[in-house]
Design a protein around this motif. Sequence first.
Motif, PDB file in Angstrom:
ATOM      1  N   ARG A  30      12.305  14.305   3.026  1.00  0.00           N
ATOM      2  CA  ARG A  30      11.240  13.558   3.695  1.00  0.00           C
ATOM      3  C   ARG A  30      11.690  12.168   4.139  1.00  0.00           C
ATOM      4  NH1 ARG A  30       7.144  13.480  -0.716  1.00  0.00           N
ATOM      5  NH2 ARG A  30       6.111  12.019   0.651  1.00  0.00           N
ATOM      6  N   LEU A  31      12.881  11.744   3.764  1.00  0.00           N
ATOM      7  CA  LEU A  31      13.370  10.411   4.094  1.00  0.00           C
ATOM      8  C   LEU A  31      13.757  10.312   5.559  1.00  0.00           C
ATOM      9  CD1 LEU A  31      14.215   7.585   3.029  1.00  0.00           C
ATOM     10  CD2 LEU A  31      16.499   8.543   2.742  1.00  0.00           C
ATOM     11  N   THR A  43       3.288  11.517  12.693  1.00  0.00           N
ATOM     12  CA  THR A  43       2.958  10.500  11.702  1.00  0.00           C
ATOM     13  C   THR A  43       3.094   9.128  12.334  1.00  0.00           C
ATOM     14  OG1 THR A  43       3.362   9.757   9.437  1.00  0.00           O
ATOM     15  CG2 THR A  43       5.304  10.278  10.769  1.00  0.00           C
ATOM     16  N   CYS A  44       2.439   8.149  11.757  1.00  0.00           N
ATOM     17  CA  CYS A  44       2.531   6.764  12.230  1.00  0.00           C
ATOM     18  C   CYS A  44       3.016   5.891  11.079  1.00  0.00           C
ATOM     19  CB  CYS A  44       1.162   6.251  12.667  1.00  0.00           C
ATOM     20  SG  CYS A  44       0.540   7.040  14.147  1.00  0.00           S
ATOM     21  N   PHE A  45       3.900   4.980  11.396  1.00  0.00           N
ATOM     22  CA  PHE A  45       4.362   3.997  10.423  1.00  0.00           C
ATOM     23  C   PHE A  45       4.078   2.610  10.980  1.00  0.00           C
ATOM     24  CE2 PHE A  45       7.488   7.491   9.716  1.00  0.00           C
ATOM     25  CZ  PHE A  45       7.105   7.809   8.422  1.00  0.00           C
ATOM     26  N   ARG A  46       3.555   1.755  10.165  1.00  0.00           N
ATOM     27  CA  ARG A  46       3.344   0.357  10.552  1.00  0.00           C
ATOM     28  C   ARG A  46       4.674  -0.366  10.352  1.00  0.00           C
ATOM     29  NH1 ARG A  46      -1.225  -3.186  10.812  1.00  0.00           N
ATOM     30  NH2 ARG A  46      -2.456  -1.338  10.341  1.00  0.00           N
ATOM     31  N   LEU A  47       5.162  -0.977  11.411  1.00  0.00           N
ATOM     32  CA  LEU A  47       6.407  -1.733  11.344  1.00  0.00           C
ATOM     33  C   LEU A  47       6.089  -3.198  11.626  1.00  0.00           C
ATOM     34  CD1 LEU A  47       8.705   0.651  13.439  1.00  0.00           C
ATOM     35  CD2 LEU A  47       8.339   0.645  10.970  1.00  0.00           C
ATOM     36  N   LEU A  91      15.202   0.420   8.513  1.00  0.00           N
ATOM     37  CA  LEU A  91      14.037   0.607   7.659  1.00  0.00           C
ATOM     38  C   LEU A  91      14.027   2.042   7.162  1.00  0.00           C
ATOM     39  CD1 LEU A  91      11.609  -0.966  10.254  1.00  0.00           C
ATOM     40  CD2 LEU A  91      12.531  -2.141   8.269  1.00  0.00           C
ATOM     41  N   HIS A  92      13.531   2.251   5.962  1.00  0.00           N
ATOM     42  CA  HIS A  92      13.450   3.601   5.387  1.00  0.00           C
ATOM     43  C   HIS A  92      11.997   3.926   5.084  1.00  0.00           C
ATOM     44  CE1 HIS A  92      17.561   2.267   4.586  1.00  0.00           C
ATOM     45  NE2 HIS A  92      17.882   3.541   4.716  1.00  0.00           N
ATOM     46  N   ARG A  93      11.583   5.113   5.458  1.00  0.00           N
ATOM     47  CA  ARG A  93      10.224   5.581   5.195  1.00  0.00           C
ATOM     48  C   ARG A  93      10.276   7.031   4.730  1.00  0.00           C
ATOM     49  NH1 ARG A  93       9.799   0.883   5.922  1.00  0.00           N
ATOM     50  NH2 ARG A  93       8.271  -0.261   7.159  1.00  0.00           N
ATOM     51  N   GLU A  94       9.199   7.484   4.115  1.00  0.00           N
ATOM     52  CA  GLU A  94       9.071   8.891   3.715  1.00  0.00           C
ATOM     53  C   GLU A  94       7.990   9.542   4.548  1.00  0.00           C
ATOM     54  OE1 GLU A  94       8.467  10.320  -0.277  1.00  0.00           O
ATOM     55  OE2 GLU A  94      10.161   9.139  -0.970  1.00  0.00           O
ATOM     56  N   MET A 127      14.543   6.864  15.264  1.00  0.00           N
ATOM     57  CA  MET A 127      14.174   7.408  13.960  1.00  0.00           C
ATOM     58  C   MET A 127      14.944   8.695  13.742  1.00  0.00           C
ATOM     59  SD  MET A 127      10.454   8.304  12.352  1.00  0.00           S
ATOM     60  CE  MET A 127      10.252  10.009  12.800  1.00  0.00           C
TER      61      MET A 127
END
Length: 73
Positions: free
Chosen positions: A5-6, A38-42, A22-25, A56
Amino acid sequence: TGTDRLVVIEVAPPNGGEPLHLHRELPMNLTNADVGFTCFRLALTLNLNGRWLVNMSGTAGNISLPLTVSGPR
């Protein structure tokens, strides 16, 4: 597993400088999905005008987004 999931998000500035990493799951429900979103706040300060590149990458592949920044000088 968590490593499946990384994702790594790289934000490269227009001047060829050192990119931010940056790293997100990913959410668990996207682990075995054929298609997902999916959405990530940066929280970033993009202090140079020009074409930034947001990339990404993860186990499923990668995607790039060119981003043109223009603001007061």
